[in-house]
Scaffold this motif. Structure first.
Motif, short mmCIF file in Angstrom:
data_model
loop_
_atom_site.label_atom_id
_atom_site.label_comp_id
_atom_site.label_asym_id
_atom_site.label_seq_id
_atom_site.Cartn_x
_atom_site.Cartn_y
_atom_site.Cartn_z
N ALA A 233 -6.46 9.84 -20.31
CA ALA A 233 -7.75 10.45 -19.98
C ALA A 233 -8.74 10.25 -21.13
O ALA A 233 -9.92 9.96 -20.88
N LEU A 234 -8.28 10.40 -22.36
CA LEU A 234 -9.18 10.17 -23.50
C LEU A 234 -9.62 8.70 -23.58
O LEU A 234 -10.78 8.41 -23.89
N LEU A 235 -8.69 7.79 -23.28
CA LEU A 235 -9.07 6.38 -23.28
C LEU A 235 -10.08 6.08 -22.18
O LEU A 235 -11.03 5.31 -22.39
N LEU A 236 -9.90 6.67 -21.01
CA LEU A 236 -10.87 6.46 -19.93
C LEU A 236 -12.22 7.10 -20.25
O LEU A 236 -13.26 6.57 -19.87
N LEU A 237 -12.21 8.22 -20.96
CA LEU A 237 -13.46 8.83 -21.40
C LEU A 237 -14.18 7.91 -22.38
O LEU A 237 -15.40 7.70 -22.28
N LEU A 238 -13.43 7.33 -23.30
CA LEU A 238 -14.00 6.36 -24.23
C LEU A 238 -14.58 5.16 -23.48
O LEU A 238 -15.68 4.70 -23.78
N ALA A 239 -13.86 4.68 -22.47
CA ALA A 239 -14.34 3.54 -21.69
C ALA A 239 -15.62 3.89 -20.94
O ALA A 239 -16.51 3.04 -20.80
N VAL B 148 -10.20 -1.48 -22.67
CA VAL B 148 -9.75 -0.10 -22.88
C VAL B 148 -9.21 0.48 -21.57
O VAL B 148 -8.20 1.19 -21.56
N ILE B 149 -9.85 0.20 -20.45
CA ILE B 149 -9.38 0.68 -19.15
C ILE B 149 -8.01 0.08 -18.84
O ILE B 149 -7.10 0.77 -18.38
N THR B 150 -7.85 -1.21 -19.09
CA THR B 150 -6.55 -1.86 -18.87
C THR B 150 -5.48 -1.24 -19.75
O THR B 150 -4.35 -0.99 -19.30
N PHE B 151 -5.82 -0.96 -21.00
CA PHE B 151 -4.88 -0.32 -21.92
C PHE B 151 -4.51 1.07 -21.42
O PHE B 151 -3.34 1.46 -21.47
N ALA B 152 -5.47 1.84 -20.93
CA ALA B 152 -5.20 3.18 -20.40
C ALA B 152 -4.27 3.13 -19.20
O ALA B 152 -3.36 3.95 -19.07
N ARG C 167 1.58 3.65 -17.09
CA ARG C 167 2.73 3.00 -16.46
C ARG C 167 3.98 2.97 -17.34
O ARG C 167 5.06 2.62 -16.87
N LEU C 168 3.88 3.31 -18.61
CA LEU C 168 5.03 3.28 -19.51
C LEU C 168 6.16 4.15 -19.00
O LEU C 168 5.92 5.20 -18.40
N GLY D 225 7.33 -1.20 -21.16
CA GLY D 225 6.79 -0.92 -22.48
C GLY D 225 5.31 -1.22 -22.51
O GLY D 225 4.72 -1.63 -21.52
N LEU D 226 4.71 -1.04 -23.66
CA LEU D 226 3.28 -1.26 -23.78
C LEU D 226 2.93 -2.74 -23.62
O LEU D 226 1.96 -3.09 -22.95
N PHE D 227 3.73 -3.62 -24.21
CA PHE D 227 3.44 -5.04 -24.15
C PHE D 227 4.49 -5.86 -23.41
O PHE D 227 4.32 -7.06 -23.23
N SER D 228 5.59 -5.24 -23.01
CA SER D 228 6.63 -5.99 -22.32
C SER D 228 7.33 -5.09 -21.30
O SER D 228 7.31 -3.87 -21.41
N THR D 229 7.95 -5.75 -20.33
CA THR D 229 8.72 -5.05 -19.31
C THR D 229 10.07 -5.74 -19.20
O THR D 229 10.14 -6.97 -19.16
N ARG D 230 11.12 -4.95 -19.16
CA ARG D 230 12.46 -5.52 -19.04
C ARG D 230 13.14 -4.89 -17.84
O ARG D 230 13.20 -3.67 -17.70
#
Length: 182
Positions: free
Chosen positions: A44-50, A79-83, A88-89, A102-107
């Motif tokens: 939510a904070l990241l989306l507010l920043l976006a 930033v929206i993509t990162f949020a 999804r983590l 994970g943040l940068f990978s999925t296993r």
């Protein structure tokens, strides 16, 4: 003015029980627990920043500096993509296997390659930061014996301060493993 969105729950309750819901599909990937307040708050904070960045892009565009507005809008999109990735983590399950996002990978580990899924007391990361504390983690042990990172822990953003929610989620993932590992 009628508020039709308020009647949606009553319409769902009155529906036939024979209706198959999309989440009843065992082949669909799902998280067996709700995202925790720390994860939702961070997103939510990241989306507010976006939203502020998009507003700044609009002001820059009205000022006539289109390249700057484009750069600001692109940064807001990042930033929206990162949020969305932060939300999804976690651990996801389906009839095919268990997936650690994970943040940068999925296993993804198919159930046929999983030897055991169990909880263990061990040092775990606190809110995903480098600092470790003693806690409980849900571990998946593959047949090949290579150790995996914990699927979930009681000190991550989903379960910090909610030990009952961690126990319920761990039991759910263990139940999926017991059902589909055969």
């Amino acid at each position: 003015m009628p508020l039709t969105f308020l009647t949606a729950d009553r319409a769902f309750d009155e529906a036939d029980d024979d209706v198959s819901l999309p989440q009843d599909d065992v082949n669909r990937w799902r998280r067996p627990y709700r995202p925790g307040p720390w994860r939702v708050g961070a997103a939510a904070l990241l989306l507010l920043l976006a939203s502020y960045m998009l507003f700044a892009a609009m002001i820059i565009a009205f000022a006539g500096a289109l390249p700057g507005a484009g750069a600001c809008a692109a940064a807001a999109a990042a930033v929206i993509t990162f949020a969305l990735r932060v939300v999804r983590l976690g651990a996801w399950v389906s009839a095919q296997g268990v997936r650690r996002v994970g943040l940068f990978s999925t296993r993804t580990l198919p159930w046929q390659r999983v030897q055991e899924v169990r909880t263990a007391q061990q040092p775990v990361k606190w809110l995903g930061l480098p600092r470790t504390v003693q806690g409980e983690a849900l571990l998946a042990f593959p047949v090949s014996g290579e150790p995996l990172r914990p699927l979930i822990s009681d000190h991550n953003a989903d379960f910090l301060g909610r030990p009952d929610a961690f126990d319920t989620a761990a039991d759910a993932v263990e139940a999926w493993a017991a059902e589909y590992r055969r």
